[in-house]
Design an enzyme around this catalytic site. Structure first.
Site, PDB file in Angstrom:
ATOM      1  N   SER B 208      12.830 -10.511   0.848  1.00 53.12           N
ATOM      2  CA  SER B 208      11.555  -9.805   1.018  1.00 53.12           C
ATOM      3  C   SER B 208      10.438 -10.709   0.530  1.00 53.12           C
ATOM      4  O   SER B 208      10.376 -11.031  -0.665  1.00 53.12           O
ATOM      5  CB  SER B 208      11.597  -8.496   0.221  1.00 53.12           C
ATOM      6  OG  SER B 208      10.392  -7.798   0.356  1.00 53.12           O
ATOM      7  N   HIS B 287      10.299  -0.115  -8.702  1.00 51.66           N
ATOM      8  CA  HIS B 287       9.831  -0.323  -7.335  1.00 51.66           C
ATOM      9  C   HIS B 287       8.716   0.634  -6.951  1.00 51.66           C
ATOM     10  O   HIS B 287       7.851   0.302  -6.148  1.00 51.66           O
ATOM     11  CB  HIS B 287      10.945  -0.251  -6.286  1.00 51.66           C
ATOM     12  CG  HIS B 287      10.469  -0.748  -4.946  1.00 51.66           C
ATOM     13  ND1 HIS B 287      10.012   0.095  -3.955  1.00 51.66           N
ATOM     14  CD2 HIS B 287      10.311  -2.006  -4.471  1.00 51.66           C
ATOM     15  CE1 HIS B 287       9.624  -0.633  -2.913  1.00 51.66           C
ATOM     16  NE2 HIS B 287       9.794  -1.906  -3.200  1.00 51.66           N
ATOM     17  N   HIS B 311      10.242  -8.978   5.585  1.00 50.29           N
ATOM     18  CA  HIS B 311      11.563  -8.951   4.977  1.00 50.29           C
ATOM     19  C   HIS B 311      12.638  -9.049   6.061  1.00 50.29           C
ATOM     20  O   HIS B 311      12.367  -8.877   7.248  1.00 50.29           O
ATOM     21  CB  HIS B 311      11.743  -7.734   4.055  1.00 50.29           C
ATOM     22  CG  HIS B 311      12.143  -6.452   4.716  1.00 50.29           C
ATOM     23  ND1 HIS B 311      12.028  -5.233   4.095  1.00 50.29           N
ATOM     24  CD2 HIS B 311      12.650  -6.174   5.945  1.00 50.29           C
ATOM     25  CE1 HIS B 311      12.475  -4.294   4.901  1.00 50.29           C
ATOM     26  NE2 HIS B 311      12.854  -4.839   6.027  1.00 50.29           N
TER      27      HIS B 311
END
Lengths: 336, 336
Positions: B208, B287, B311
């Protein structure tokens, strides 16, 4: 710790649609759902609002109706301060027998919405009757029921379908076989100060509540300083700008008991569909901010957190809905 | 604006599993995926790392191997600074023909991992070969391919399956019929400074990336001040504490060109399953913080944002994996 499905055994069916989680999913913290008697097949959720400026009009007639035969199994009351200076007091009543509700409404409808009681205040009713397949609940602790859960037999043990995006849908029994897609657009009929609205099928209602009664000291300060303003901003966004994303109406309400506000609040909002609610909750900056603030708070507090959170979410077909507004200001509820 | 499915037409099958979005879902901002030739059936992604302290060992032999017959269609290189003072330089090479990779690896394996080249530096290879059904890509803008997308014919138009949780899974063609559940636990075989790891089926890799080359002024400052440190904290968490949530290994890498760091970085991490990656991304505080910071940044910048994000995510069966470590420090990659 074993977990149980949020979907009670008697409502499990052969699936045509999968849950978002694998069968061995272990939620990182506990949550609970209301468990009703298997005899309950459908509930009624009636939001009855009065709209005014200044002094609250008396509600003795409604209180008497609630106490009468076929009255609701549970009701509570909350206050919503609108941006235009109007205030709404909303009485929320729950039945677990639609036939009893129908008898009650036939007997008391006119005393709430009839021409004879028009006194210049706005009055409205927003009522849905989801089946048990069409709604779900979620509680952060099992020791205090709110809303429709007060009618239930009790609370579940720890359930599996929570703490992930999509858990709300996965807890609704109908999700086993149905995408719950919306159909139709709202139809508004009005005349003589009276407005009836017929939203489409798939209409979705969420009541999502906060109870900070038991918080003290730092926790209380953190909730009121770091979480509540972010929540309020999100609620204001939905009220003022929600229509573009499928939110027909939002009210951010403070619960009142004996006429006085208590340390409990809830947002209630009407959505075009469960899907529209999911999209806002998962990805709109206003709810990402709420989620982030709540998560930070809960991480800081850990299991010691005394804030209680709950929600109830329903979807309803077109014939399970009733929306009527009398002498209300423009933009009230689903009128707009 | 019409959108197209991220799943290319030739990989669409009769579904037994539904997407998370309704067919009329309109993403709130555009994203794009790589489009490969229909002739491509499987790719190889080879991460080749060298581990050292101080001066970087020469990579001339590897560079020559990449340039040789059957070499990768694309490769790039990045640097990872470990908490223990070791540094890794990772060369990431992509093939869209597994047979070519097999010939190449047979010819050059010993020059990277063989006993004859052991010089005290750690060397490793982490290689998977997902089929086209088993991987997906996502790009915030269509004008600059990275990673496996460099091998592709080009970019799609705006795709539908993004900007919601579950989009990653919905973009992987296999999700049409398969939950991609993991099976088996990693097996580690070691001896004489050499470690081979065989993770289970369903192993998941995400790369990513972030590219702030084109940012200037306030945007650049905002990225470096408000976003990057939050991203780094999340990457450190996965590296140091990820195993408990199914993240076997995480590296936060800075791309190097001609030996010098450039304004591009990426996280790469190995997960027990796509599901474990989903759970972290959707609900872990580390996250959620990254997502919140990125969203705030992108909202502030609007369409003028010049940060590029991309990503690539793959799942792999047990026979599509190769993990080998020679003379590496404890805890390197999947050794632990």
């Amino acid at each position: 710790m074993t977990v149980e499905s949020a979907i009670p055994e008697h409502l499990r069916t052969g699936r045509t649609r999968h849950r978002r989680i694998p069968d061995d999913f272990a939620p990182p913290y506990p949550s609970f759902v209301a468990r009703s008697s298997t005899a309950v097949r459908q509930v009624v959720m009636a939001y009855l609002g009065i709209q005014f400026r200044g002094e609250r009009p008396p509600l003795a007639v409604l209180d008497a109706a609630f106490a009468a035969v076929d009255g609701p199994g549970h009701h509570d009351r909350a206050r919503v301060d609108g941006p235009d200076g109007t205030t709404e007091v909303v009485s929320i009543a729950y039945w677990d027998d639609p036939a009893a509700f129908d008898r009650w409404f036939a007997a008391h409808r006119e005393s709430w919405l009839g021409d004879a009681v028009r006194d210049g205040h706005g009055r409205w009713a927003e009522i849905i009757r989801p089946t048990v397949e069409e709604h779900e609940t979620l509680f952060s602790s099992p020791d205090r029921a709110e809303g429709v859960a007060v009618l239930a037999d009790g609370m579940s043990g720890e359930v599996q379908e929570h703490a992930y995006w999509g858990g709300m849908r996965d807890r609704i029994p109908l999700s086993q076989t149905d995408p719950m897609a919306p159909s139709g657009e709202p139809v508004v009929e009005s005349g003589g100060g009276r407005v009836r609205v017929r939203p489409g099928s798939g209409l979705c209602l969420i009541r999502s509540g906060q109870d900070w009664t038991a918080t003290e000291g730092d926790e209380r300060a953190m909730y009121l300083r770091d979480v509540e303003p972010v929540l309020r901003a999100g609620m204001d966004f939905l009220r003022d700008e929600g229509r573009a994303i499928g939110c027909y109406a939002n009210r951010y309400a403070t619960v009142v008991e004996d006429g006085e506000p208590v340390d409990r609040s809830f947002g209630m909002s009407w959505w075009r569909s469960l899907d529209a609610l999911e999209r806002w909750a998962e990805s709109h900056p206003t709810h990402v901010a709420i989620f982030g603030a709540a998560m930070k708070y809960l991480m800081a507090m850990g299991p010691a957190a005394r804030l209680r959170l709950y929600h109830e979410v329903s979807v309803a077909t077109a014939d399970e809905q009733c929306f009527e507004y009398v002498d209300c200001v423009p933009g009230t509820g689903l009128m707009g």
